[in-house]
Design an enzyme around this catalytic site. Structure first.
Site, short mmCIF file in Angstrom:
data_model
loop_
_atom_site.label_atom_id
_atom_site.label_comp_id
_atom_site.label_asym_id
_atom_site.label_seq_id
_atom_site.Cartn_x
_atom_site.Cartn_y
_atom_site.Cartn_z
N LYS A 44 45.13 -77.35 49.24
CA LYS A 44 44.98 -78.52 48.37
C LYS A 44 46.28 -78.78 47.61
O LYS A 44 47.16 -77.90 47.56
CB LYS A 44 43.82 -78.28 47.39
CG LYS A 44 44.03 -77.11 46.45
CD LYS A 44 42.72 -76.72 45.75
CE LYS A 44 42.96 -75.57 44.80
NZ LYS A 44 41.69 -74.99 44.33
N ARG A 63 31.46 -75.43 36.78
CA ARG A 63 32.19 -76.56 37.34
C ARG A 63 31.25 -77.14 38.40
O ARG A 63 30.08 -77.31 38.10
CB ARG A 63 33.55 -76.06 37.89
CG ARG A 63 34.58 -77.15 38.03
CD ARG A 63 35.98 -76.62 38.33
NE ARG A 63 36.08 -75.99 39.65
CZ ARG A 63 37.22 -75.52 40.18
NH1 ARG A 63 38.36 -75.65 39.50
NH2 ARG A 63 37.24 -74.96 41.37
N TYR A 77 70.97 -84.16 24.90
CA TYR A 77 70.23 -84.93 23.89
C TYR A 77 69.86 -84.08 22.69
O TYR A 77 69.37 -82.96 22.84
CB TYR A 77 68.93 -85.49 24.50
CG TYR A 77 69.15 -86.54 25.55
CD1 TYR A 77 69.86 -87.72 25.26
CD2 TYR A 77 68.62 -86.38 26.82
CE1 TYR A 77 70.05 -88.69 26.24
CE2 TYR A 77 68.79 -87.36 27.81
CZ TYR A 77 69.51 -88.50 27.51
OH TYR A 77 69.68 -89.46 28.46
N MET A 128 66.14 -85.93 32.27
CA MET A 128 65.26 -86.38 33.34
C MET A 128 65.75 -85.94 34.73
O MET A 128 64.96 -85.51 35.57
CB MET A 128 65.11 -87.90 33.29
CG MET A 128 64.05 -88.43 34.24
SD MET A 128 63.88 -90.21 34.19
CE MET A 128 63.03 -90.47 32.64
C1 LIG Z 1 41.69 -73.62 44.55
C2 LIG Z 1 40.48 -72.90 45.00
C3 LIG Z 1 40.57 -71.66 45.63
C4 LIG Z 1 41.88 -70.90 45.79
O1 LIG Z 1 42.20 -70.23 44.60
P1 LIG Z 1 43.42 -69.19 44.50
O2 LIG Z 1 43.23 -68.54 43.20
O3 LIG Z 1 44.68 -70.03 44.54
O4 LIG Z 1 43.32 -68.29 45.66
C5 LIG Z 1 39.40 -71.09 46.12
N1 LIG Z 1 38.20 -71.71 45.95
C6 LIG Z 1 38.08 -72.90 45.32
C7 LIG Z 1 36.74 -73.50 45.15
C8 LIG Z 1 39.21 -73.52 44.80
O5 LIG Z 1 39.08 -74.68 44.15
#
Ligand SMILES: *Cc1c(COP(=O)(O)O)cnc(C)c1O
Length: 395
Positions: A57, A158, A287, A335
């Protein structure tokens, strides 16, 4: 470095070490050999019956999703995890055939249609969402059933249905047309903590949910619970699939897990010196003149700044590596540029490479170092590099 190839980003380049310095002021270097070894290390840590899902992701935590996914699949991963439908489509458009789980929630007819069309696998978090899926697939007359993954909330608060309602929820989904239950899973809130109390409680709840489902005579699909930290902590948490992100990118979720398997950071952040000059004692830098030269010093301007993802809060606190030496960054990070005290390298040339994250000689600066300084986690550091920086894969 044997060869390199740009895997995303806008600027063009030739071989990484040979292209003209002005063609690439700053870039992210992705070590595919390290990535492959990390995946092999994780895969080798699992029993043969447990599959490895590489979590890619957020553009593979900033590393470039398609290339990372391809390398991970070649190295022992068999599943991919993404957060959103567009992330899944990007992998399919990149030619990837492996099963892709969307970890985030999806609801709209457009999302559901895209999931069906691109053969992505959604997470189902609630009965309401399951009904929307079944109705939408009925409306669009989609023929083959879609594999879905049932998410239970065992304590993360969640996504997911409360674990106590797991059996009812699974039963509902099994009765709906157009859906097949591919897995049941949950996510841990505290797996990176040395105190395992909460994680054990979540594990227990997950087990209770499984027992309820089994008691109804339902045959169990795949089960999964572990992220990187849980994978490295206890094989009892592995089940059928482990969902590993951070460890694939070569970082440890916590210092107490560093003696488990050998991981190497995959990402390096590099930029070039764009100007070198001498400033007199008492001269203010950048800056706000937050740095005043305490003596005459040699200053290098480096072509990278907060618009590239170098956190401005690291101003006057970070160090960089040049010619294997660790040197202090000085003045406010701007920047697009930042300044470094290079007095110890009087003959430094414009165009030379500066490593902001990564290794040079004996010296190394890691995302963990930045995270510590900024009171955050390495995950956020890795995800913070902007797309203005080309990702250059090295093999
Ligand atoms: C992002 C995520 C993971 C991976 O987590 P890591 O700590 O980076 O290994 C696993 N399961 C879910 C549901 C996630 O959202």
């Amino acid at each position: 470095m044997l060869s390199s190839k740009q895997i995303s980003g806008v600027a063009s380049h030739q071989e990484c070490d040979t292209y003209a310095w002005f063609s690439q002021r700053a870039w992210v270097e992705i070590d595919l050999a390290a990535l492959s070894q990390n995946v092999q290390q994780v895969a080798g840590f699992l029993s043969p019956s447990t599959k490895l899902m590489a979590v890619v992701k957020a553009d593979a935590y900033g590393h470039g999703a398609v290339t990372v996914a391809q390398t991970a699949l070649e190295s022992g991963a068999s599943w991919l995890g993404v957060a959103t439908v567009p992330e899944g489509i990007q992998l399919r458009e990149g030619g990837i055939k492996a099963p892709i789980l969307i970890l985030g929630a999806t609801h709209t007819p457009e999302q559901i249609q895209a999931i069906a069309h691109w053969k992505l696998q959604p997470t189902l978090c609630s009965p309401k969402q399951a009904l929307i899926f079944a109705n939408t697939l009925e409306t669009i007359k989609f023929n083959s059933p879609i594999p879905v993954h049932i998410k239970l909330d065992t304590g993360m608060s969640r996504l997911g249905t409360n674990w106590e309602q797991a059996a009812e929820f699974v039963q509902l989904v099994k009765r709906l047309p157009h859906l097949t239950v591919a897995s049941i899973y949950s996510h841990l809130a505290t797996a990176d903590s040395p105190d395992t109390t909460v994680m054990r409680e979540q594990h227990q709840r997950f087990e209770e949910a499984i027992a309820q489902i089994t008691a109804l005579g339902i045959e169990l699909p795949c089960l999964h619970l572990a992220n990187s930290a849980a994978t490295l902590t206890d094989s009892a948490l592995h089940y059928d699939i482990v969902r590993v992100g951070l460890a694939v990118y070569g970082l440890y979720p916590s210092t107490h897990l560093q003696n488990t398997i050998r991981l190497q950071p995959v990402l390096q952040l590099k930029a070039r010196v764009t100007q070198v000059k001498t400033i007199a004692s008492g001269t203010g830098v950048s800056y706000g003149h937050q740095f005043i030269a305490p003596r005459e010093l040699r200053l290098a301007v480096v072509g990278i700044g907060y618009a590239d993802g170098v956190p401005r809060n690291l101003s006057n606190k970070m160090q960089v590596l040049i010619r294997g030496q660790r040197l202090p960054q000085i003045g406010t990070i701007t920047m697009d540029q930042l300044m470094v005290d290079v007095s110890s390298i009087p003959d430094l040339q414009e165009g030379e490479v500066v490593t902001l994250l990564g290794a040079q000689g004996q010296e190394q600066i890691s995302a963990d170092d930045w995270a510590k300084e900024l009171n955050t986690i390495s995950w956020e550091i890795l995800c913070g590099f902007k797309h203005r920086l080309p990702r250059v894969a090295v093999m």
